[in-house]
Scaffold this active site. Sequence first.
Site, PDB file in Angstrom:
ATOM      1  N   GLU B  51      26.155 113.582  18.298  1.00 58.56           N
ATOM      2  CA  GLU B  51      24.753 113.913  18.536  1.00 58.56           C
ATOM      3  C   GLU B  51      24.658 115.245  19.285  1.00 58.56           C
ATOM      4  O   GLU B  51      23.779 116.063  19.022  1.00 58.56           O
ATOM      5  CB  GLU B  51      24.099 112.796  19.361  1.00 58.56           C
ATOM      6  CG  GLU B  51      22.647 113.041  19.685  1.00 58.56           C
ATOM      7  CD  GLU B  51      22.195 112.309  20.941  1.00 58.56           C
ATOM      8  OE1 GLU B  51      22.944 111.433  21.429  1.00 58.56           O
ATOM      9  OE2 GLU B  51      21.108 112.632  21.443  1.00 58.56           O
ATOM     10  N   ASP B  55      22.585 118.286  17.554  1.00 62.08           N
ATOM     11  CA  ASP B  55      21.414 118.914  18.168  1.00 62.08           C
ATOM     12  C   ASP B  55      21.411 120.419  17.897  1.00 62.08           C
ATOM     13  O   ASP B  55      20.367 121.012  17.620  1.00 62.08           O
ATOM     14  CB  ASP B  55      21.452 118.594  19.676  1.00 62.08           C
ATOM     15  CG  ASP B  55      20.808 119.646  20.547  1.00 62.08           C
ATOM     16  OD1 ASP B  55      19.572 119.675  20.594  1.00 62.08           O
ATOM     17  OD2 ASP B  55      21.548 120.451  21.156  1.00 62.08           O
ATOM     18  N   GLU B 126      20.687 112.958  14.266  1.00 61.85           N
ATOM     19  CA  GLU B 126      21.384 114.166  14.731  1.00 61.85           C
ATOM     20  C   GLU B 126      22.894 113.985  14.608  1.00 61.85           C
ATOM     21  O   GLU B 126      23.618 114.905  14.229  1.00 61.85           O
ATOM     22  CB  GLU B 126      21.022 114.474  16.188  1.00 61.85           C
ATOM     23  CG  GLU B 126      19.663 115.120  16.357  1.00 61.85           C
ATOM     24  CD  GLU B 126      19.386 115.518  17.796  1.00 61.85           C
ATOM     25  OE1 GLU B 126      18.614 116.466  17.994  1.00 61.85           O
ATOM     26  OE2 GLU B 126      19.931 114.887  18.736  1.00 61.85           O
TER      27      GLU B 126
END
Lengths: 242, 242
Positions: B51, B55, B126
């Site tokens: 993640e 991002d 993500e």
Amino acid sequence: MPLQYPHRQKQLESLAQKLGLSRQPRLQWHLLDLALTHPTASTDANYEQLEFVGDAVIRLAAAEFLLETCPDLTVGEFTAIRSVLVSDRILARLAAYYGLERYLLVANSALNDKLGEESRLAESFEAVLGALYLSAHTLDLIRPWLDPHFHQLVEEIRTDPARQNYKAALQEWSQALYKLLPEYRVRESEFAEFSHRFTAEVWLRDQCLGQGRGRSIKAAEQAAAQVAFLAIRQQQMAEETS
Amino acid sequence: MPLQYPHRQKQLESLAQKLGLSRQPRLQWHLLDLALTHPTASTDANYEQLEFVGDAVIRLAAAEFLLETCPDLTVGEFTAIRSVLVSDRILARLAAYYGLERYLLVANSALNDKLGEESRLAESFEAVLGALYLSAHTLDLIRPWLDPHFHQLVEEIRTDPARQNYKAALQEWSQALYKLLPEYRVRESEFAEFSHRFTAEVWLRDQCLGQGRGRSIKAAEQAAAQVAFLAIRQQQMAEETS
């Protein structure tokens, strides 16, 4: 495609050489040219769009680097370290290392703005990353010369926590966890000795997380953020080992 | 390398097929598996690291997409639109489109947390982007299926400004220009009709930029941010044409 202006082409080739990219057929010179054109030098063909891309590129390069080289760190530590690596202060330092100010086309009026120098350098550095990324659509033209800097910076950050930007780190933490920003309350004391002139408190959800003092408002806020951030990290580590 | 558990492998292949990636030799199944493992299902092998990469990946994909498809927009508009494209709300919507909740390994305790559903979906989405990026080290496994969604979303955002997250856009603008966050002051009026219960003002540098009302604090703040953001955009457009 080389540029039409031989002088500019020579300038950019000198920078490419410093980056170890002088024989890179994929390098798009017109993008590198744009990346080194400040908005005061051209209102419609300048580094702004490339900076917009570069901001994501530096975050991605830092994330990949941390994942590969420090797999032992927690994601919270990744976040804190990355916020330092992508800070204006560090980006401007890297830009200065490569002497970007010598290649940047900028109006004299802007050059006189000494306070804006750090942002100008950081922005054009991000734009250069944007140009190199868009030349290859991978990080191939970036990581070979950027990784050694990251190595050194991460070493510095990990061995000397005070180099970290604790305000940024605390902000990322509170936004991720509570979708809130920490609030700083600063007061000035006329009679304190110079290095303790300002006292800052950092608050989140009606709770004071830390207090710090310094010779400027910014320094006092950083000191307060450091106290808060280290306390939170201690607590997290204690929870993980319990 | 396929996974050791045939059932999980089948699940992930079904997701890959939805993304048009079923015949992708570069796809690293163990990364996709990690991306769909919530921290409550495994404390040490879960989606958190991916993640962290994802991002940056979504920001980069959005930047590249906007630069290619909307070269007529200003960088301010790029920033505003990207802040919507990468918002939890939109990422959770995309995750729901692909039914990610059916593939996500998560403890029952977390499933009962309905409020956390949006973040959980956005985070795992993500992480999937992180897994696909790290499989190829380009956006090749991402943009072919993500671009059509971006097309539709950008269309929606551009034709109906109210879909925009004006608070996020205003915050990016004030941070970029003044390194400051706008401050919201909210008051509640007991006697106002329900849809006007809260009144919010948004302030920056001792100046009130806008005021709005709504049935929740958040709605009132968004309304105030919208007034402020549209006023700023109007002013910028007037300055550009003058």
